[in-house]
Design a protein around this motif. Structure first.
Motif, PDB file in Angstrom:
ATOM      1  N   ILE A 141       0.855  -1.188   0.000  1.00 49.72           N
ATOM      2  CA  ILE A 141       0.000   0.000   0.000  1.00 49.72           C
ATOM      3  C   ILE A 141       0.893   1.241   0.000  1.00 49.72           C
ATOM      4  CG2 ILE A 141      -1.821   1.272   1.206  1.00 49.72           C
ATOM      5  CD1 ILE A 141      -2.880  -1.415   0.357  1.00 49.72           C
ATOM      6  N   LEU A 142       1.905   1.240   0.858  1.00 50.71           N
ATOM      7  CA  LEU A 142       2.822   2.384   0.961  1.00 50.71           C
ATOM      8  C   LEU A 142       3.531   2.665  -0.361  1.00 50.71           C
ATOM      9  CD1 LEU A 142       4.395   4.522   2.642  1.00 50.71           C
ATOM     10  CD2 LEU A 142       6.023   2.703   3.174  1.00 50.71           C
ATOM     11  N   HIS A 143       4.119   1.653  -0.961  1.00 50.38           N
ATOM     12  CA  HIS A 143       4.871   1.869  -2.205  1.00 50.38           C
ATOM     13  C   HIS A 143       3.952   2.302  -3.345  1.00 50.38           C
ATOM     14  CE1 HIS A 143       8.967   0.431  -1.086  1.00 50.38           C
ATOM     15  NE2 HIS A 143       8.258   0.009  -0.048  1.00 50.38           N
ATOM     16  N   THR A 144       2.738   1.770  -3.381  1.00 50.78           N
ATOM     17  CA  THR A 144       1.774   2.203  -4.390  1.00 50.78           C
ATOM     18  C   THR A 144       1.378   3.656  -4.156  1.00 50.78           C
ATOM     19  OG1 THR A 144       0.924  -0.052  -4.690  1.00 50.78           O
ATOM     20  CG2 THR A 144      -0.535   1.761  -5.359  1.00 50.78           C
ATOM     21  N   ALA A 145       1.164   4.017  -2.892  1.00 48.98           N
ATOM     22  CA  ALA A 145       0.776   5.400  -2.565  1.00 48.98           C
ATOM     23  C   ALA A 145       1.876   6.389  -2.934  1.00 48.98           C
ATOM     24  CB  ALA A 145       0.438   5.503  -1.080  1.00 48.98           C
ATOM     25  N   LEU A 155      -5.056  10.997  -3.359  1.00 46.14           N
ATOM     26  CA  LEU A 155      -5.182   9.707  -2.689  1.00 46.14           C
ATOM     27  C   LEU A 155      -6.168   9.741  -1.532  1.00 46.14           C
ATOM     28  CD1 LEU A 155      -1.399   8.821  -2.377  1.00 46.14           C
ATOM     29  CD2 LEU A 155      -3.073   7.619  -3.801  1.00 46.14           C
ATOM     30  N   THR A 156      -6.937   8.671  -1.420  1.00 48.43           N
ATOM     31  CA  THR A 156      -7.701   8.371  -0.219  1.00 48.43           C
ATOM     32  C   THR A 156      -7.300   6.971   0.211  1.00 48.43           C
ATOM     33  OG1 THR A 156      -9.580   9.764  -0.817  1.00 48.43           O
ATOM     34  CG2 THR A 156      -9.999   8.004   0.770  1.00 48.43           C
ATOM     35  N   VAL A 157      -6.875   6.841   1.453  1.00 49.65           N
ATOM     36  CA  VAL A 157      -6.553   5.544   2.026  1.00 49.65           C
ATOM     37  C   VAL A 157      -7.636   5.230   3.060  1.00 49.65           C
ATOM     38  CG1 VAL A 157      -4.881   4.179   3.336  1.00 49.65           C
ATOM     39  CG2 VAL A 157      -4.076   5.876   1.664  1.00 49.65           C
ATOM     40  N   HIS A 158      -8.275   4.094   2.900  1.00 47.09           N
ATOM     41  CA  HIS A 158      -9.351   3.684   3.794  1.00 47.09           C
ATOM     42  C   HIS A 158      -8.730   2.932   4.974  1.00 47.09           C
ATOM     43  CE1 HIS A 158     -12.686   4.832   1.109  1.00 47.09           C
ATOM     44  NE2 HIS A 158     -11.733   4.709   0.200  1.00 47.09           N
ATOM     45  N   ALA A 173       2.697   4.064   8.619  1.00 50.10           N
ATOM     46  CA  ALA A 173       2.307   4.295   7.232  1.00 50.10           C
ATOM     47  C   ALA A 173       1.068   5.178   7.142  1.00 50.10           C
ATOM     48  CB  ALA A 173       2.085   2.972   6.508  1.00 50.10           C
ATOM     49  N   LEU A 174       0.088   4.966   8.013  1.00 51.05           N
ATOM     50  CA  LEU A 174      -1.115   5.804   7.989  1.00 51.05           C
ATOM     51  C   LEU A 174      -0.757   7.269   8.218  1.00 51.05           C
ATOM     52  CD1 LEU A 174      -3.626   3.527   9.932  1.00 51.05           C
ATOM     53  CD2 LEU A 174      -3.666   4.065   7.488  1.00 51.05           C
ATOM     54  N   ALA A 175       0.150   7.534   9.151  1.00 52.51           N
ATOM     55  CA  ALA A 175       0.587   8.914   9.391  1.00 52.51           C
ATOM     56  C   ALA A 175       1.362   9.449   8.188  1.00 52.51           C
ATOM     57  CB  ALA A 175       1.438   8.982  10.657  1.00 52.51           C
ATOM     58  N   HIS A 176       2.188   8.612   7.587  1.00 54.69           N
ATOM     59  CA  HIS A 176       2.977   9.022   6.414  1.00 54.69           C
ATOM     60  C   HIS A 176       2.061   9.398   5.244  1.00 54.69           C
ATOM     61  CE1 HIS A 176       6.717   9.183   4.100  1.00 54.69           C
ATOM     62  NE2 HIS A 176       6.068   8.568   3.119  1.00 54.69           N
ATOM     63  N   PHE A 177       1.017   8.607   5.004  1.00 52.27           N
ATOM     64  CA  PHE A 177       0.078   8.916   3.924  1.00 52.27           C
ATOM     65  C   PHE A 177      -0.470  10.333   4.094  1.00 52.27           C
ATOM     66  CE2 PHE A 177      -1.142   4.170   4.088  1.00 52.27           C
ATOM     67  CZ  PHE A 177      -0.148   3.832   3.199  1.00 52.27           C
ATOM     68  N   ALA A 183      -2.470  12.573   1.600  1.00 53.53           N
ATOM     69  CA  ALA A 183      -3.619  11.695   1.383  1.00 53.53           C
ATOM     70  C   ALA A 183      -4.718  11.980   2.402  1.00 53.53           C
ATOM     71  CB  ALA A 183      -3.196  10.241   1.486  1.00 53.53           C
ATOM     72  N   THR A 184      -5.914  11.729   1.990  1.00 52.38           N
ATOM     73  CA  THR A 184      -7.035  11.725   2.930  1.00 52.38           C
ATOM     74  C   THR A 184      -7.116  10.318   3.500  1.00 52.38           C
ATOM     75  OG1 THR A 184      -8.200  13.359   1.588  1.00 52.38           O
ATOM     76  CG2 THR A 184      -9.520  12.096   3.149  1.00 52.38           C
ATOM     77  N   VAL A 185      -7.054  10.209   4.820  1.00 51.54           N
ATOM     78  CA  VAL A 185      -7.166   8.917   5.481  1.00 51.54           C
ATOM     79  C   VAL A 185      -8.537   8.879   6.135  1.00 51.54           C
ATOM     80  CG1 VAL A 185      -6.206   7.383   7.247  1.00 51.54           C
ATOM     81  CG2 VAL A 185      -4.678   8.767   5.824  1.00 51.54           C
ATOM     82  N   VAL A 186      -9.378   7.963   5.690  1.00 49.30           N
ATOM     83  CA  VAL A 186     -10.769   7.905   6.152  1.00 49.30           C
ATOM     84  C   VAL A 186     -11.080   6.568   6.800  1.00 49.30           C
ATOM     85  CG1 VAL A 186     -11.569   9.543   4.405  1.00 49.30           C
ATOM     86  CG2 VAL A 186     -11.656   7.091   3.924  1.00 49.30           C
ATOM     87  N   SER A 187     -12.105   6.598   7.641  1.00 48.41           N
ATOM     88  CA  SER A 187     -12.623   5.384   8.276  1.00 48.41           C
ATOM     89  C   SER A 187     -14.120   5.544   8.365  1.00 48.41           C
ATOM     90  CB  SER A 187     -12.001   5.223   9.662  1.00 48.41           C
ATOM     91  OG  SER A 187     -12.413   4.015  10.237  1.00 48.41           O
TER      92      SER A 187
END
Length: 188
Positions: A141-145, A155-158, A173-177, A183-187
């Motif tokens: 996921i990280l390398h793709t992002a 980017l949006t990472v779920h 990784a979530l913090a790095h995104f 990136a928007t990190v959503v839940s």
């Protein structure tokens, strides 16, 4: 500007998720199945582009760099490469001929962009925004992002649909995104 979105399902395979998987993240990966399927079904209902980016390796390949890092996994022709659980059920229910908005890419490196036609297909379809789900948060996921960011995609990472066998790596990784890739990190 029109924002066209696509979903990339990364490495949600038996070898990476199932209890008997050869390089499994186990229960944490299994726990995201419901949310991942919900996102997948939402994109499918709206006929938005869906890309499955699936790790593939050859048996006993001495030249692949992962051979020295990890046990054999996602070997071509094995059930380890099947999607895990209800994601495989989703694909099976599509039958032999998938709708034009669903795509499969074999990948031999961490990033879904490395050695695949993914970027070309995204550009052909006018996609500007990518949603990422799957495993492992701190590897594929990280390398793709990072590759997506470097190519100018939003980017949006779920967060509730990605996971890893490394809890610290997952959190990092979530913090790095968010902090380094915008990136928007959503839940849900």
């Amino acid at each position: 500007m029109i924002v066209r979105e696509a979903l990339i399902v990364i490495d949600y395979t038996n070898d990476f998720v199932a209890p008997e998987g050869r390089l499994t993240c186990g229960e944490p990966g299994q726990n995201i199945e419901g949310r991942l399927v919900s996102i997948l079904q939402q994109f499918h209902r709206q006929e938005q582009e869906i890309f499955f980016a699936v790790d593939v390796h050859e048996e006993n390949d001495p030249c692949h760099p992962e051979t020295a890092l990890f046990p054999p996994h996602n070997i071509r022709g094995t059930s380890g490469r099947d999607q895990y659980g209800k994601v495989q059920t989703f694909l099976d229910e599509l039958g032999a001929e998938w709708p034009a908005h669903i795509h499969w890419h074999d990948k031999t490196r961490y990033s879904a962009f490395a050695g695949t036609p993914l970027e070309l297909q995204l550009r052909e379809r006018g996609i500007t925004h990518l949603h990422l789900v799957g495993v492992c948060t701190d590897i594929c996921i990280l390398h793709t992002a990072v590759d997506a960011y470097n190519r100018g995609f939003a980017l949006t990472v779920h967060e509730d649909a990605v996971q890893s066998f490394n809890p610290d790596g997952h959190t990092w990784a979530l913090a790095h995104f968010k902090n380094c890739l915008g990136a928007t990190v959503v839940s849900d």
